[in-house]
Design a protein around this motif. Structure first.
Motif, short mmCIF file in Angstrom:
data_model
loop_
_atom_site.label_atom_id
_atom_site.label_comp_id
_atom_site.label_asym_id
_atom_site.label_seq_id
_atom_site.Cartn_x
_atom_site.Cartn_y
_atom_site.Cartn_z
N ASP A 196 0.86 -1.18 0.00
CA ASP A 196 0.00 0.00 0.00
C ASP A 196 0.90 1.23 0.00
O ASP A 196 1.35 1.69 1.05
N GLU A 197 1.15 1.76 -1.20
CA GLU A 197 2.06 2.90 -1.33
C GLU A 197 1.47 4.18 -0.74
O GLU A 197 2.21 5.15 -0.52
N SER A 208 0.04 4.37 2.23
CA SER A 208 0.14 4.33 3.68
C SER A 208 1.41 5.04 4.16
O SER A 208 2.51 4.78 3.65
N LEU A 209 1.26 5.91 5.16
CA LEU A 209 2.43 6.60 5.72
C LEU A 209 3.36 5.63 6.43
O LEU A 209 4.53 5.96 6.68
N ARG A 210 2.86 4.46 6.76
CA ARG A 210 3.69 3.45 7.44
C ARG A 210 4.48 2.60 6.45
O ARG A 210 5.32 1.79 6.87
N TYR A 211 4.22 2.77 5.18
CA TYR A 211 4.94 2.00 4.16
C TYR A 211 6.42 2.36 4.20
O TYR A 211 6.79 3.54 4.22
N GLU A 212 7.29 1.37 4.19
CA GLU A 212 8.73 1.60 4.32
C GLU A 212 9.30 2.46 3.20
O GLU A 212 10.34 3.11 3.37
N TRP A 268 8.39 5.28 2.16
CA TRP A 268 8.47 6.70 2.51
C TRP A 268 9.71 6.99 3.34
O TRP A 268 10.23 8.11 3.31
N ARG A 269 10.21 6.00 4.06
CA ARG A 269 11.48 6.19 4.75
C ARG A 269 12.63 6.25 3.75
O ARG A 269 13.61 6.98 3.96
#
Length: 412
Positions: A12-13, A15-19, A21-22
């Motif tokens: 799920d691109e 989602s702010l929790r998607y890795e 974005w890090r």
């Protein structure tokens, strides 16, 4: 591309929790140092080496041209390096090379050392700039790739807006060599631990591994096929022409504006242009994945051409600053759009090699932009002729980018 549902990993691109974005945050930090030391830093190095060593402008500037051209040769291979060695090793290697280049530039005492330092800087630039960032982000993003690349590349503008003034301030307090050593040390301390902790193995979003096993094709074959492909050639040549014009104009902007509106307002115009590049990139990132990206590119080219027409023919302070703002709005997006067009029109397995090739061709071309604009300015006695050339190139590129290949099997 061969579909391989057994190897693809649904993510799920949004989602702010998607890795992923890090990874964008890491690339933002990388771009800050990459552009701060590699691109915008060139203006600082030229000025400092002229002042400290008394070397002629032509000598120091030729080192900059060498840096761009040698860097372009290295950039060609970034995509396959990421594919072969993985993103973490490549990102750390680029960081180490850029830090080593910072130390080398600070230690320059003789002309031959300048060219050696610029050679090291070219390795650092290849490992910290556009090709490395787009290749890395493409491993974590598909549907939100445009937004991810746009956000990461805001680090490039941050490197110019914040990084360069900090470097100049540090030079004034500690001297050129010590400032460069400090910048190199800060890059290592801030980036290497973060990369070791954050950058892991990317998901196989596209089933690349299965596709590669089923239909192996070397990087050389991909490049040869792409250079015969109308779609690839039109996007590459169009952006090469525009970046030639864009870099040539921006490098000479203060020299053009200074006698017209004064140094303070000329500096303000450059600041406005840079700020608008950030604003344009952020706003564009919200919709860029849903646009016809060739059409968006053409409109961006034409907006820059219109701004240049105003710059040449009108001389009011606020009009010139407004024209620079219009020009700047699309500056940041012009390094993002080629990768998105390549993503749309070619197989994902080819993306790294193709975007590296595109970036290298563009870099070779725009390396000559400032020199050609400067030559035409000296030959004609003013900036009207070179800026009209830039307008012509922008208009030609707008027409060329709209030439699309007929539906065909994608380059793999």
């Amino acid at each position: 591309m061969l579909d391989n549902p057994h190897t693809t990993v649904p993510v799920d691109e949004t989602s702010l929790r998607y890795e992923g974005w890090r990874i964008v945050a890491v690339c933002f930090l990388l771009a800050t140092f990459g552009w701060g030391l590699g691109f915008y830093g060139q203006s600082v190095y030229v000025a400092e080496l002229q002042r400290a060593r008394g070397w002629p402008t032509s000598l120091v500037s030729s080192g900059t041209t060498f840096f761009y051209l040698f860097g372009a040769l290295l950039v060609v291979f970034v995509g396959e390096a990421v594919r072969k060695y993985g993103p973490r090793l490549c990102l750390i290697s680029g960081t180490l090379a850029m830090a080593a280049a910072g130390v080398a530039v600070g230690a320059v005492r003789e002309p031959w050392q300048l060219y050696l330092a610029d050679a090291v800087l070219a390795f650092g630039w290849a490992g910290t700039s556009l090709a490395m960032i787009t290749n890395t982000i493409s491993l974590w993003f598909d549907h939100k790739r445009g937004m991810a690349i746009s956000l990461a590349l805001n680090g490039a503008s941050f490197g110019g807006i914040v990084g360069v003034p900090l470097l100049v301030t540090l030079i004034s307090h500690t001297g050129f060599a010590n400032a460069m050593y400090a910048a190199a040390g800060a890059m290592l301390v801030l980036l290497v631990p973060v990369m070791l902790l954050v950058v892991g193995k990317p998901p196989d979003l596209h089933g690349w591994h299965g596709a590669a096993k089923a239909r192996p094709q070397s990087s050389t074959q991909i490049r040869k096929q792409a250079l015969r492909d109308v779609g690839f050639l039109t996007v590459t040549i169009a952006f090469a022409l525009v970046l030639f014009a864009q870099v040539g104009f921006i490098v000479h902007l203060i020299s053009f504006l200074d006698p017209a509106i004064g140094r303070e307002r000329a500096a303000m115009a450059v600041a406005v242009l840079t700020a608008m590049a950030v604003i344009g990139r952020v706003l564009f990132s919200m919709v860029i994945d849903r646009l016809d990206q060739r059409l968006a590119s053409a409109l961006s080219f034409l907006s820059q051409a219109a701004a240049l027409c105003v710059v040449i023919n009108l001389h009011g302070d606020y009009v010139l600053i407004a024209a620079c703002a219009v020009f700047g709005f699309s500056v940041g997006n012009l390094i993002t759009l080629p990768s998105l067009i390549v993503q749309q029109e070619f197989d994902s397995a080819s993306f790294g090699v193709l975007i590296s090739l595109n970036t290298a061709i563009n870099q070779v071309t725009y390396a000559f932009g400032p020199g050609v604009v400067g030559f035409l300015r000296d030959w004609s006695g003013g900036y009207a002729l070179p800026f009209y050339l830039c307008i012509a190139l922008e208009v030609m590129a707008a027409a060329l980018i709209m030439v699309r290949e007929k539906p065909r099997a994608k380059v793999a």
